[in-house]
Design a protein around this motif. Structure first.
Motif, PDB file in Angstrom:
ATOM      1  N   ARG A  96       0.831  -1.198   0.000  1.00 63.18           N
ATOM      2  CA  ARG A  96       0.000   0.000   0.000  1.00 63.18           C
ATOM      3  C   ARG A  96       0.869   1.252   0.000  1.00 63.18           C
ATOM      4  O   ARG A  96       1.832   1.351   0.760  1.00 63.18           O
ATOM      5  N   VAL A  97       0.513   2.189  -0.851  1.00 60.76           N
ATOM      6  CA  VAL A  97       1.237   3.449  -0.956  1.00 60.76           C
ATOM      7  C   VAL A  97       0.237   4.593  -0.800  1.00 60.76           C
ATOM      8  O   VAL A  97      -0.799   4.615  -1.463  1.00 60.76           O
ATOM      9  N   ASP A  98       0.563   5.533   0.084  1.00 61.39           N
ATOM     10  CA  ASP A  98      -0.307   6.683   0.334  1.00 61.39           C
ATOM     11  C   ASP A  98       0.492   7.971   0.231  1.00 61.39           C
ATOM     12  O   ASP A  98       1.708   7.984   0.454  1.00 61.39           O
ATOM     13  N   LEU A  99      -0.210   9.045  -0.065  1.00 63.42           N
ATOM     14  CA  LEU A  99       0.337  10.394   0.064  1.00 63.42           C
ATOM     15  C   LEU A  99      -0.482  11.115   1.114  1.00 63.42           C
ATOM     16  O   LEU A  99      -1.711  11.180   1.019  1.00 63.42           O
ATOM     17  N   GLN A 190       1.961   1.176  15.183  1.00 65.65           N
ATOM     18  CA  GLN A 190       1.617   2.434  15.834  1.00 65.65           C
ATOM     19  C   GLN A 190       0.138   2.782  15.687  1.00 65.65           C
ATOM     20  O   GLN A 190      -0.513   3.178  16.648  1.00 65.65           O
ATOM     21  N   ILE A 191      -0.400   2.640  14.494  1.00 65.35           N
ATOM     22  CA  ILE A 191      -1.813   2.918  14.239  1.00 65.35           C
ATOM     23  C   ILE A 191      -2.619   1.627  14.187  1.00 65.35           C
ATOM     24  O   ILE A 191      -3.753   1.561  14.654  1.00 65.35           O
ATOM     25  N   LEU A 192      -2.021   0.589  13.635  1.00 64.05           N
ATOM     26  CA  LEU A 192      -2.692  -0.701  13.456  1.00 64.05           C
ATOM     27  C   LEU A 192      -1.736  -1.807  13.875  1.00 64.05           C
ATOM     28  O   LEU A 192      -0.600  -1.866  13.398  1.00 64.05           O
ATOM     29  N   SER A 193      -2.163  -2.671  14.771  1.00 70.59           N
ATOM     30  CA  SER A 193      -1.310  -3.765  15.225  1.00 70.59           C
ATOM     31  C   SER A 193      -0.935  -4.657  14.047  1.00 70.59           C
ATOM     32  O   SER A 193      -1.777  -5.002  13.210  1.00 70.59           O
ATOM     33  N   GLY A 194       0.342  -4.999  13.985  1.00 71.94           N
ATOM     34  CA  GLY A 194       0.820  -5.868  12.922  1.00 71.94           C
ATOM     35  C   GLY A 194       1.189  -5.154  11.644  1.00 71.94           C
ATOM     36  O   GLY A 194       1.595  -5.796  10.668  1.00 71.94           O
ATOM     37  N   GLU A 195       1.079  -3.832  11.626  1.00 75.48           N
ATOM     38  CA  GLU A 195       1.424  -3.072  10.422  1.00 75.48           C
ATOM     39  C   GLU A 195       2.806  -2.450  10.576  1.00 75.48           C
ATOM     40  O   GLU A 195       3.166  -1.940  11.634  1.00 75.48           O
ATOM     41  N   ILE A 196       3.575  -2.484   9.507  1.00 72.69           N
ATOM     42  CA  ILE A 196       4.861  -1.804   9.446  1.00 72.69           C
ATOM     43  C   ILE A 196       4.787  -0.782   8.322  1.00 72.69           C
ATOM     44  O   ILE A 196       4.275  -1.077   7.236  1.00 72.69           O
ATOM     45  N   ALA A 197       5.256   0.431   8.583  1.00 70.88           N
ATOM     46  CA  ALA A 197       5.124   1.503   7.596  1.00 70.88           C
ATOM     47  C   ALA A 197       6.383   2.348   7.570  1.00 70.88           C
ATOM     48  O   ALA A 197       6.972   2.651   8.616  1.00 70.88           O
ATOM     49  N   ALA A 198       6.786   2.718   6.373  1.00 70.96           N
ATOM     50  CA  ALA A 198       7.909   3.631   6.179  1.00 70.96           C
ATOM     51  C   ALA A 198       7.375   4.955   5.657  1.00 70.96           C
ATOM     52  O   ALA A 198       6.431   4.986   4.857  1.00 70.96           O
ATOM     53  N   GLY A 199       7.965   6.053   6.126  1.00 64.08           N
ATOM     54  CA  GLY A 199       7.519   7.378   5.716  1.00 64.08           C
ATOM     55  C   GLY A 199       8.665   8.203   5.176  1.00 64.08           C
ATOM     56  O   GLY A 199       9.791   8.142   5.690  1.00 64.08           O
ATOM     57  N   PHE A 200       8.374   8.989   4.134  1.00 65.60           N
ATOM     58  CA  PHE A 200       9.397   9.773   3.444  1.00 65.60           C
ATOM     59  C   PHE A 200       8.880  11.193   3.252  1.00 65.60           C
ATOM     60  O   PHE A 200       7.824  11.393   2.646  1.00 65.60           O
ATOM     61  N   PRO A 201       9.602  12.206   3.750  1.00 65.29           N
ATOM     62  CA  PRO A 201       9.098  13.579   3.671  1.00 65.29           C
ATOM     63  C   PRO A 201       9.198  14.155   2.268  1.00 65.29           C
ATOM     64  O   PRO A 201      10.122  13.845   1.510  1.00 65.29           O
ATOM     65  N   ILE A 202       8.241  15.002   1.943  1.00 65.68           N
ATOM     66  CA  ILE A 202       8.239  15.759   0.692  1.00 65.68           C
ATOM     67  C   ILE A 202       8.315  17.237   1.057  1.00 65.68           C
ATOM     68  O   ILE A 202       7.536  17.723   1.880  1.00 65.68           O
ATOM     69  N   MET A 203       9.249  17.943   0.435  1.00 61.52           N
ATOM     70  CA  MET A 203       9.497  19.340   0.766  1.00 61.52           C
ATOM     71  C   MET A 203       9.008  20.246  -0.357  1.00 61.52           C
ATOM     72  O   MET A 203       9.010  19.864  -1.530  1.00 61.52           O
ATOM     73  N   ALA A 212       4.006  13.661   2.773  1.00 63.68           N
ATOM     74  CA  ALA A 212       4.848  12.487   2.976  1.00 63.68           C
ATOM     75  C   ALA A 212       4.293  11.316   2.192  1.00 63.68           C
ATOM     76  O   ALA A 212       3.083  11.211   1.966  1.00 63.68           O
ATOM     77  N   ILE A 213       5.193  10.454   1.782  1.00 64.05           N
ATOM     78  CA  ILE A 213       4.824   9.166   1.202  1.00 64.05           C
ATOM     79  C   ILE A 213       4.831   8.137   2.324  1.00 64.05           C
ATOM     80  O   ILE A 213       5.751   8.097   3.142  1.00 64.05           O
ATOM     81  N   HIS A 214       3.789   7.317   2.369  1.00 63.80           N
ATOM     82  CA  HIS A 214       3.725   6.190   3.301  1.00 63.80           C
ATOM     83  C   HIS A 214       3.731   4.902   2.482  1.00 63.80           C
ATOM     84  O   HIS A 214       2.990   4.789   1.503  1.00 63.80           O
ATOM     85  N   ILE A 215       4.541   3.939   2.882  1.00 63.26           N
ATOM     86  CA  ILE A 215       4.476   2.589   2.319  1.00 63.26           C
ATOM     87  C   ILE A 215       4.213   1.650   3.487  1.00 63.26           C
ATOM     88  O   ILE A 215       4.972   1.630   4.458  1.00 63.26           O
ATOM     89  N   ALA A 216       3.132   0.881   3.409  1.00 59.59           N
ATOM     90  CA  ALA A 216       2.715   0.055   4.541  1.00 59.59           C
ATOM     91  C   ALA A 216       2.616  -1.406   4.143  1.00 59.59           C
ATOM     92  O   ALA A 216       2.123  -1.746   3.063  1.00 59.59           O
ATOM     93  N   GLY A 217       3.094  -2.275   5.039  1.00 63.09           N
ATOM     94  CA  GLY A 217       3.012  -3.713   4.839  1.00 63.09           C
ATOM     95  C   GLY A 217       2.612  -4.407   6.123  1.00 63.09           C
ATOM     96  O   GLY A 217       2.296  -3.763   7.128  1.00 63.09           O
TER      97      GLY A 217
END
Length: 245
Positions: A96-99, A190-203, A212-217
């Motif tokens: 999953r990819v979010d902005l 942090q938000i959902l048990s069992g979820e791992i997410a990486a975040g990348f800032p956009i300037m 920010a871009i979120h990638i969640a698995g």
């Protein structure tokens, strides 16, 4: 001006509502008396911004609000630039990819690209979550001065979402500092048990964090080390492609 402000207050009464609101509930949430709420609801119903629920016992946001959501998304230069970049990123990482857009104590999702694992909240544009406990929030807060980031964290409602949600201010600031050093954020359960997410800032062009871009698995499919190795390089590349739009 007061009428416009009152209309926005009435519409905002539906934030975090779990279903239709009665007239009394709208008045209480908007902080106005029942008569004023009734008049404003009538006007907003005529304009299509509020509607009766199917049972006729309460009120819901009206369909005209979707017009404004569309206008924001189709005209915003960041969303327009980010959309094809995130589509390519979603194909590359197969997660999953979010902005999300930065709104100080919260982040608001503007693009949601899903995988096979979906919940209702994970599909909705406009859904917001706190900055203090999300990968995207940490990523954007890491690009502020430590004093400003701390002020936002301290002012946040830091109620936990899971047993693992970090709520201590100093510990959150340590995660933000680690994010600043690494160039990306990693949030686990942090938000959902069992979820791992990486975040990348956009300037933006001034070097300020705006999104920010979120990638969640899922931790059922990834170890943290494997997840970082797989998603961080393309995530950072995508954030660089969008930044300073």
């Amino acid at each position: 001006m007061q009428s416009v402000e009152k209309a926005m207050t009435v519409l905002s009464a539906f934030h975090h509502a779990d279903g239709p609101l009665t007239l009394t509930q709208v008045a209480e949430r908007a902080g106005i008396d029942r008569s004023a709420a009734q008049r404003m609801i009538h006007t907003l119903r005529v304009l299509g911004y509020i509607r009766r629920d199917s049972d006729g016992n309460g009120f819901l946001p009206g369909i005209r609000l979707l017009d404004h959501t569309l206008d924001y998304l189709r005209l915003d230069p960041l969303v327009r630039l980010a959309t094809p970049v995130l589509q390519e990123l979603r194909t590359a990482v197969r997660e999953r990819v979010d902005l999300s857009l930065f709104d100080n104590a919260r982040v608001i999702y503007a693009i949601r690209l899903q995988t096979k694992r979906q919940t209702l909240n994970a599909t909705l544009v406009g859904h917001s979550v706190p900055s203090f406990c999300t990968s995207g929030g940490w990523a954007m807060l890491s690009r502020l001065s430590p004093d400003r980031a701390r002020a936002i964290v301290e002012a946040s409602d830091r109620r936990p979402f899971t047993p693992h949600t970090i709520t201590d201010v100093d510990e959150i600031m340590a995660r933000i500092a680690q994010t600043r050093a690494d160039g990306y954020a990693l949030a686990i359960s942090q938000i959902l048990s069992g979820e791992i997410a990486a975040g990348f800032p956009i300037m933006d062009a001034n070097g300020d964090p705006v999104a920010a871009i979120h990638i969640a698995g899922s931790l059922a499919e990834w170890t943290p080390a494997d997840f970082v190795q797989r998603v961080v390089p393309p995530g950072q590349q995508a954030a660089r492609a969008i930044s300073r739009f």
